[in-house]
Write a protein that holds these residues in place. Structure first.
Motif, mmCIF file in Angstrom:
data_model
loop_
_atom_site.group_PDB
_atom_site.id
_atom_site.type_symbol
_atom_site.label_atom_id
_atom_site.label_comp_id
_atom_site.label_asym_id
_atom_site.label_seq_id
_atom_site.Cartn_x
_atom_site.Cartn_y
_atom_site.Cartn_z
ATOM 1 N N LEU A 180 28.245 49.736 35.004
ATOM 2 C CA LEU A 180 29.503 50.397 35.342
ATOM 3 C C LEU A 180 30.655 49.410 35.514
ATOM 4 C CD1 LEU A 180 28.297 53.090 37.887
ATOM 5 C CD2 LEU A 180 29.068 53.445 35.553
ATOM 6 N N ARG A 181 30.333 48.145 35.778
ATOM 7 C CA ARG A 181 31.358 47.132 35.998
ATOM 8 C C ARG A 181 31.737 46.373 34.722
ATOM 9 N NH1 ARG A 181 30.767 43.747 40.869
ATOM 10 N NH2 ARG A 181 31.395 45.150 42.521
ATOM 11 N N GLU A 182 31.025 46.595 33.629
ATOM 12 C CA GLU A 182 31.314 45.872 32.389
ATOM 13 C C GLU A 182 32.712 46.217 31.896
ATOM 14 O OE1 GLU A 182 28.369 46.408 29.386
ATOM 15 O OE2 GLU A 182 26.766 45.615 30.648
ATOM 16 N N GLY A 183 33.488 45.186 31.627
ATOM 17 C CA GLY A 183 34.843 45.372 31.135
ATOM 18 C C GLY A 183 35.901 45.289 32.217
ATOM 19 N N CYS A 184 35.522 45.168 33.463
ATOM 20 C CA CYS A 184 36.478 45.054 34.566
ATOM 21 C C CYS A 184 36.596 43.611 35.028
ATOM 22 C CB CYS A 184 36.043 45.905 35.756
ATOM 23 S SG CYS A 184 36.383 47.646 35.529
ATOM 24 N N THR A 185 37.682 43.329 35.703
ATOM 25 C CA THR A 185 37.919 42.020 36.277
ATOM 26 C C THR A 185 37.908 42.158 37.799
ATOM 27 O OG1 THR A 185 39.340 41.518 34.394
ATOM 28 C CG2 THR A 185 39.482 40.053 36.290
ATOM 29 N N PHE A 186 37.169 41.276 38.467
ATOM 30 C CA PHE A 186 37.066 41.291 39.922
ATOM 31 C C PHE A 186 37.529 39.952 40.474
ATOM 32 C CE2 PHE A 186 34.057 44.417 38.445
ATOM 33 C CZ PHE A 186 34.227 45.457 39.323
ATOM 34 N N ASP A 187 38.145 39.971 41.670
ATOM 35 C CA ASP A 187 38.555 38.723 42.303
ATOM 36 C C ASP A 187 37.409 38.161 43.136
ATOM 37 O OD1 ASP A 187 38.485 40.309 44.550
ATOM 38 O OD2 ASP A 187 40.624 40.165 44.996
ATOM 39 N N ASP B 251 36.816 38.326 46.251
ATOM 40 C CA ASP B 251 36.346 39.249 47.287
ATOM 41 C C ASP B 251 35.651 40.469 46.705
ATOM 42 O OD1 ASP B 251 37.378 37.639 49.305
ATOM 43 O OD2 ASP B 251 39.360 38.583 49.133
ATOM 44 N N ASP B 252 35.360 40.444 45.400
ATOM 45 C CA ASP B 252 34.711 41.543 44.692
ATOM 46 C C ASP B 252 35.558 42.815 44.687
ATOM 47 O OD1 ASP B 252 32.545 42.301 43.061
ATOM 48 O OD2 ASP B 252 31.635 43.401 44.727
ATOM 49 N N THR B 253 36.872 42.621 44.624
ATOM 50 C CA THR B 253 37.801 43.733 44.544
ATOM 51 C C THR B 253 38.240 43.893 43.096
ATOM 52 O OG1 THR B 253 38.582 43.227 46.768
ATOM 53 C CG2 THR B 253 39.972 44.664 45.427
ATOM 54 N N LEU B 254 38.242 45.109 42.611
ATOM 55 C CA LEU B 254 38.633 45.408 41.235
ATOM 56 C C LEU B 254 40.120 45.111 41.064
ATOM 57 C CD1 LEU B 254 37.820 46.645 38.493
ATOM 58 C CD2 LEU B 254 38.445 48.859 39.437
ATOM 59 N N VAL B 255 40.459 44.237 40.103
ATOM 60 C CA VAL B 255 41.863 43.867 39.891
ATOM 61 C C VAL B 255 42.371 44.201 38.495
ATOM 62 C CG1 VAL B 255 41.915 42.073 41.654
ATOM 63 C CG2 VAL B 255 41.204 41.483 39.332
ATOM 64 N N GLY B 256 41.506 44.577 37.573
ATOM 65 C CA GLY B 256 41.991 44.906 36.242
ATOM 66 C C GLY B 256 40.871 45.207 35.277
ATOM 67 N N GLY B 257 41.260 45.397 34.030
ATOM 68 C CA GLY B 257 40.292 45.700 32.999
ATOM 69 C C GLY B 257 40.134 47.199 32.806
ATOM 70 N N SER B 258 39.117 47.552 32.020
ATOM 71 C CA SER B 258 38.849 48.957 31.743
ATOM 72 C C SER B 258 37.337 49.189 31.821
ATOM 73 C CB SER B 258 39.371 49.317 30.353
ATOM 74 O OG SER B 258 39.022 50.631 30.028
ATOM 75 N N CYS B 259 36.916 49.937 32.839
ATOM 76 C CA CYS B 259 35.493 50.213 33.019
ATOM 77 C C CYS B 259 35.326 51.481 33.841
ATOM 78 C CB CYS B 259 34.797 49.040 33.704
ATOM 79 S SG CYS B 259 35.334 48.763 35.384
ATOM 80 N N PRO B 260 34.129 52.067 33.807
ATOM 81 C CA PRO B 260 33.879 53.276 34.604
ATOM 82 C C PRO B 260 33.984 53.048 36.111
ATOM 83 C CG PRO B 260 32.189 53.032 32.928
ATOM 84 C CD PRO B 260 33.009 51.789 32.907
ATOM 85 N N ALA B 261 33.855 51.809 36.570
ATOM 86 C CA ALA B 261 33.928 51.531 38.010
ATOM 87 C C ALA B 261 35.314 51.841 38.577
ATOM 88 C CB ALA B 261 33.574 50.073 38.289
ATOM 89 N N GLN B 262 36.325 51.971 37.713
ATOM 90 C CA GLN B 262 37.665 52.297 38.198
ATOM 91 C C GLN B 262 37.732 53.722 38.746
ATOM 92 O OE1 GLN B 262 39.700 51.354 34.558
ATOM 93 N NE2 GLN B 262 40.564 49.487 35.459
#
Length: 121
Positions: free
Chosen positions: A38-45, A47-58
């Protein structure tokens, strides 16, 4: 029930309590296969906070149904290791109670008036 069966059940419960109460604290904090996909394609900082990208985790939201054992811990306990261990032990107790109760309800019973079978100790 005979002593051997009680010993077997006691030993099994002891192992389950040790695994759920102690070993569960050493489980990996890294995401499992489903979370990872679910996290593939996303960018995390850091602190494991979603900061960008495109993935189902959004599309992720907070649990709609929380409950006292949500997120592998007991709500209200500040110590993470204690919370995880106690929730594992509580899960073992509840599972054993439901399973044991089900087997007790479905056990074979002697028909009324039939001779009892001899039981040797």
């Amino acid at each position: 029930m005979n002593r051997r069966l009680w010993g077997f059940l006691g030993a099994g419960l002891l192992v389950a309590f040790l695994l759920a109460g102690v070993v569960s604290s050493f489980a990996s904090s890294h995401p499992d296969g489903l979370d990872s996909s679910l996290r593939e394609g996303c960018t995390f900082d850091a602190d494991d906070t979603l900061v960008g990208g495109s993935c189902p985790a959004q599309q992720e939201r907070d649990h709609e149904i929380g409950g006292p054992l949500a997120d592998y811990g007991i709500a209200g306990l500040g110590d993470g290791l204690l919370s995880t261990g106690l929730s594992g032990i509580l899960g073992v107790v509840l599972t054993f109670a439901v399973g044991g109760g089900g087997f007790w309800l479905l056990r074979r019973r002697q028909p009324a008036g039939s001779p009892d079978t001899a039981v040797e100790d």
